[in-house]
Write a protein that holds these residues in place. Structure first.
Motif, PDB file in Angstrom:
ATOM      1  N   LYS A   1       2.661  14.475  -0.598  1.00 44.56           N
ATOM      2  CA  LYS A   1       3.297  13.441   0.216  1.00 44.56           C
ATOM      3  C   LYS A   1       2.519  12.140   0.148  1.00 44.56           C
ATOM      4  CE  LYS A   1       5.074  12.512   4.855  1.00 44.56           C
ATOM      5  NZ  LYS A   1       5.245  13.026   6.244  1.00 44.56           N
ATOM      6  N   LYS A   2       1.195  12.232   0.186  1.00 45.40           N
ATOM      7  CA  LYS A   2       0.368  11.028   0.086  1.00 45.40           C
ATOM      8  C   LYS A   2       0.561  10.348  -1.264  1.00 45.40           C
ATOM      9  CE  LYS A   2      -3.396  12.410   3.199  1.00 45.40           C
ATOM     10  NZ  LYS A   2      -4.834  12.751   3.276  1.00 45.40           N
ATOM     11  N   ARG A   3       0.592  11.152  -2.306  1.00 47.89           N
ATOM     12  CA  ARG A   3       0.784  10.586  -3.650  1.00 47.89           C
ATOM     13  C   ARG A   3       2.144   9.918  -3.768  1.00 47.89           C
ATOM     14  NH1 ARG A   3      -0.889  14.606  -6.145  1.00 47.89           N
ATOM     15  NH2 ARG A   3       1.065  15.684  -6.619  1.00 47.89           N
ATOM     16  N   ALA A   4       3.163  10.560  -3.214  1.00 48.16           N
ATOM     17  CA  ALA A   4       4.510   9.987  -3.267  1.00 48.16           C
ATOM     18  C   ALA A   4       4.585   8.679  -2.479  1.00 48.16           C
ATOM     19  CB  ALA A   4       5.520  10.989  -2.717  1.00 48.16           C
ATOM     20  N   THR A   5       3.901   8.637  -1.332  1.00 48.43           N
ATOM     21  CA  THR A   5       3.902   7.412  -0.521  1.00 48.43           C
ATOM     22  C   THR A   5       3.192   6.285  -1.260  1.00 48.43           C
ATOM     23  OG1 THR A   5       3.917   8.686   1.540  1.00 48.43           O
ATOM     24  CG2 THR A   5       3.189   6.392   1.675  1.00 48.43           C
ATOM     25  N   ARG A   6       2.050   6.594  -1.862  1.00 52.25           N
ATOM     26  CA  ARG A   6       1.318   5.574  -2.623  1.00 52.25           C
ATOM     27  C   ARG A   6       2.166   5.048  -3.774  1.00 52.25           C
ATOM     28  NH1 ARG A   6      -3.870   3.788  -3.682  1.00 52.25           N
ATOM     29  NH2 ARG A   6      -4.688   5.080  -1.997  1.00 52.25           N
ATOM     30  N   GLU A   7       2.823   5.950  -4.481  1.00 45.09           N
ATOM     31  CA  GLU A   7       3.654   5.536  -5.610  1.00 45.09           C
ATOM     32  C   GLU A   7       4.812   4.663  -5.144  1.00 45.09           C
ATOM     33  OE1 GLU A   7       4.770   9.181  -7.428  1.00 45.09           O
ATOM     34  OE2 GLU A   7       2.842   9.462  -8.449  1.00 45.09           O
ATOM     35  N   ALA A   8       5.406   5.024  -4.009  1.00 44.11           N
ATOM     36  CA  ALA A   8       6.527   4.232  -3.491  1.00 44.11           C
ATOM     37  C   ALA A   8       6.065   2.835  -3.102  1.00 44.11           C
ATOM     38  CB  ALA A   8       7.143   4.936  -2.285  1.00 44.11           C
ATOM     39  N   LEU A   9       4.883   2.733  -2.509  1.00 39.64           N
ATOM     40  CA  LEU A   9       4.363   1.431  -2.086  1.00 39.64           C
ATOM     41  C   LEU A   9       4.035   0.549  -3.283  1.00 39.64           C
ATOM     42  CD1 LEU A   9       2.060   2.529   0.883  1.00 39.64           C
ATOM     43  CD2 LEU A   9       4.033   1.006   1.043  1.00 39.64           C
ATOM     44  N   GLN A  10       3.348   1.101  -4.265  1.00 40.71           N
ATOM     45  CA  GLN A  10       2.957   0.258  -5.394  1.00 40.71           C
ATOM     46  C   GLN A  10       4.167  -0.115  -6.260  1.00 40.71           C
ATOM     47  OE1 GLN A  10      -0.007   3.069  -6.600  1.00 40.71           O
ATOM     48  NE2 GLN A  10       1.113   3.735  -8.397  1.00 40.71           N
ATOM     49  N   THR A  11       5.148   0.784  -6.342  1.00 46.27           N
ATOM     50  CA  THR A  11       6.373   0.454  -7.078  1.00 46.27           C
ATOM     51  C   THR A  11       7.131  -0.667  -6.379  1.00 46.27           C
ATOM     52  OG1 THR A  11       6.564   2.712  -7.941  1.00 46.27           O
ATOM     53  CG2 THR A  11       8.561   1.351  -7.926  1.00 46.27           C
ATOM     54  N   ALA A  12       7.241  -0.573  -5.052  1.00 47.47           N
ATOM     55  CA  ALA A  12       7.933  -1.615  -4.290  1.00 47.47           C
ATOM     56  C   ALA A  12       7.193  -2.939  -4.385  1.00 47.47           C
ATOM     57  CB  ALA A  12       8.068  -1.184  -2.831  1.00 47.47           C
ATOM     58  N   ALA A  13       5.865  -2.889  -4.298  1.00 50.45           N
ATOM     59  CA  ALA A  13       5.072  -4.110  -4.349  1.00 50.45           C
ATOM     60  C   ALA A  13       5.253  -4.824  -5.684  1.00 50.45           C
ATOM     61  CB  ALA A  13       3.595  -3.783  -4.121  1.00 50.45           C
ATOM     62  N   LEU A  14       5.194  -4.081  -6.776  1.00 47.77           N
ATOM     63  CA  LEU A  14       5.343  -4.694  -8.098  1.00 47.77           C
ATOM     64  C   LEU A  14       6.755  -5.254  -8.281  1.00 47.77           C
ATOM     65  CD1 LEU A  14       4.262  -5.345 -10.890  1.00 47.77           C
ATOM     66  CD2 LEU A  14       4.891  -3.026 -11.607  1.00 47.77           C
ATOM     67  N   ARG A  15       7.748  -4.500  -7.868  1.00 43.99           N
ATOM     68  CA  ARG A  15       9.134  -4.965  -8.027  1.00 43.99           C
ATOM     69  C   ARG A  15       9.377  -6.259  -7.254  1.00 43.99           C
ATOM     70  NH1 ARG A  15      13.369  -4.464  -4.816  1.00 43.99           N
ATOM     71  NH2 ARG A  15      12.405  -2.848  -3.522  1.00 43.99           N
ATOM     72  N   LEU A  16       8.934  -6.303  -6.004  1.00 42.34           N
ATOM     73  CA  LEU A  16       9.141  -7.499  -5.190  1.00 42.34           C
ATOM     74  C   LEU A  16       8.359  -8.687  -5.746  1.00 42.34           C
ATOM     75  CD1 LEU A  16       9.002  -5.905  -1.615  1.00 42.34           C
ATOM     76  CD2 LEU A  16      11.017  -6.820  -2.791  1.00 42.34           C
ATOM     77  N   ALA A  17       7.148  -8.430  -6.230  1.00 40.86           N
ATOM     78  CA  ALA A  17       6.341  -9.516  -6.782  1.00 40.86           C
ATOM     79  C   ALA A  17       6.982 -10.107  -8.028  1.00 40.86           C
ATOM     80  CB  ALA A  17       4.938  -9.008  -7.105  1.00 40.86           C
ATOM     81  N   LEU A  18       7.555  -9.259  -8.871  1.00 39.05           N
ATOM     82  CA  LEU A  18       8.219  -9.745 -10.074  1.00 39.05           C
ATOM     83  C   LEU A  18       9.500 -10.503  -9.734  1.00 39.05           C
ATOM     84  CD1 LEU A  18       7.734  -6.655 -12.420  1.00 39.05           C
ATOM     85  CD2 LEU A  18       6.735  -8.918 -12.734  1.00 39.05           C
ATOM     86  N   GLU A  19      10.178 -10.070  -8.685  1.00 36.06           N
ATOM     87  CA  GLU A  19      11.425 -10.723  -8.299  1.00 36.06           C
ATOM     88  C   GLU A  19      11.191 -12.070  -7.617  1.00 36.06           C
ATOM     89  OE1 GLU A  19      14.030  -6.629  -7.416  1.00 36.06           O
ATOM     90  OE2 GLU A  19      13.393  -7.938  -5.773  1.00 36.06           O
ATOM     91  N   ARG A  20      10.174 -12.128  -6.751  1.00 36.21           N
ATOM     92  CA  ARG A  20       9.997 -13.303  -5.896  1.00 36.21           C
ATOM     93  C   ARG A  20       8.749 -14.126  -6.213  1.00 36.21           C
ATOM     94  NH1 ARG A  20      10.867 -10.388  -0.009  1.00 36.21           N
ATOM     95  NH2 ARG A  20      12.759  -9.216  -0.511  1.00 36.21           N
ATOM     96  N   GLY A  21       7.822 -13.535  -6.960  1.00 28.39           N
ATOM     97  CA  GLY A  21       6.516 -14.154  -7.120  1.00 28.39           C
ATOM     98  C   GLY A  21       5.563 -13.522  -6.119  1.00 28.39           C
ATOM     99  N   PRO A  22       4.324 -13.228  -6.512  1.00 26.84           N
ATOM    100  CA  PRO A  22       3.403 -12.511  -5.625  1.00 26.84           C
ATOM    101  C   PRO A  22       3.099 -13.237  -4.317  1.00 26.84           C
ATOM    102  CG  PRO A  22       2.255 -13.385  -7.552  1.00 26.84           C
ATOM    103  CD  PRO A  22       3.714 -13.543  -7.812  1.00 26.84           C
ATOM    104  N   ASP A  23       3.121 -14.562  -4.315  1.00 26.07           N
ATOM    105  CA  ASP A  23       2.810 -15.308  -3.091  1.00 26.07           C
ATOM    106  C   ASP A  23       3.953 -15.279  -2.080  1.00 26.07           C
ATOM    107  OD1 ASP A  23       0.346 -15.981  -4.121  1.00 26.07           O
ATOM    108  OD2 ASP A  23       1.031 -17.878  -4.956  1.00 26.07           O
ATOM    109  N   ASN A  24       5.104 -14.810  -2.494  1.00 26.68           N
ATOM    110  CA  ASN A  24       6.272 -14.798  -1.612  1.00 26.68           C
ATOM    111  C   ASN A  24       6.612 -13.400  -1.106  1.00 26.68           C
ATOM    112  OD1 ASN A  24       6.714 -17.622  -2.037  1.00 26.68           O
ATOM    113  ND2 ASN A  24       7.645 -17.135  -4.013  1.00 26.68           N
ATOM    114  N   VAL A  25       5.663 -12.502  -1.215  1.00 29.87           N
ATOM    115  CA  VAL A  25       5.886 -11.131  -0.763  1.00 29.87           C
ATOM    116  C   VAL A  25       4.945 -10.835   0.401  1.00 29.87           C
ATOM    117  CG1 VAL A  25       5.801  -8.684  -1.414  1.00 29.87           C
ATOM    118  CG2 VAL A  25       6.531 -10.399  -3.081  1.00 29.87           C
TER     119      VAL A  25
END
Length: 208
Positions: free
Chosen positions: A11-35
């Motif tokens: 569960k911890k591994r899945a949560t970490r993966e979900a967070l880092q996947t979401a972070a990268l996706r949002l950063a690519l979509e909006r720019g890292p400073d806008n997340v």
């Protein structure tokens, strides 16, 4: 019966993966400073408090989406080489391969990191994530090498790789007429191989 501790780790591994996947996706979509951290947590389906249990900053979560989960790939690549392959060749090729093959990550991810000083710093430090798996792979591949020596060799490889990453990121130049667009210098895999080459004799000499 499944061990409860194993379930917790999954569960911890899945949560970490979900967070880092979401972070990268949002950063690519909006720019890292806008997340914002709250947006990353919401996209991953957890609370901001849970987010803070895994990453102290948004930059570390974004970088983890590019680098952290590929650490095990270095160890696997070392162990996958044929037995007759020397330790130096196995290790150097594995680490170079980490930066030669983008895997499932979009090509824009590294350029985004290169354009952000905060992400650059986190990305260089993320190299440490492969040192422990690499030490284990070295000890497994060459049983005659003690754990401390394997850790020292992995640390030396990690330090050299950080030097290559700093040089590569320092050499990127931003195009004045295109905000946020950067041009990298020489290919990163070539630079990584160049800084690791002097460690080859030490790696091969450590094998009994």
């Amino acid at each position: 019966m499944t061990d409860p501790s194993t379930l917790r780790e999954r569960k911890k591994r899945a949560t970490r993966e979900a967070l880092q996947t979401a972070a990268l996706r949002l950063a690519l979509e909006r720019g890292p400073d806008n997340v914002r951290v709250e947006e990353i947590a919401q996209a991953a389906g957890v609370s901001p408090r849970t987010y803070n249990n895994y990453f102290p900053s948004r930059e570390q979560a974004i970088v983890a989406g590019v680098a952290a989960d590929r650490a095990a790939g270095v160890a696997a690549a070392v162990l996958a080489r044929p037995p007759e392959t020397g330790l130096a060749d196995a290790v150097v090729d594995a680490v170079v391969g980490l930066y030669a093959d983008p895997g499932d990550q979009p090509p824009a991810a590294l350029l985004m990191i290169a354009a952000s000083p905060a992400l650059r710093a986190c990305y260089v430090e993320a190299v440490t994530t492969f040192e422990e798996p690499l030490a284990g792979a070295v000890a497994t591949r060459c049983p005659g090498i003690g754990p401390l020596v394997a850790q020292a060799l992995a640390a030396a490889v990690g330090a050299a790789t950080r030097v290559a990453l700093r040089q590569w990121l320092h050499g990127t130049t931003e195009v004045p007429t295109m905000a946020g667009f950067v041009v990298p210098p020489e290919p990163l895999p070539d630079l990584v191989r160049a800084v690791l080459r002097p460690l080859a004799p030490a790696l091969d000499a450590a094998v009994p």
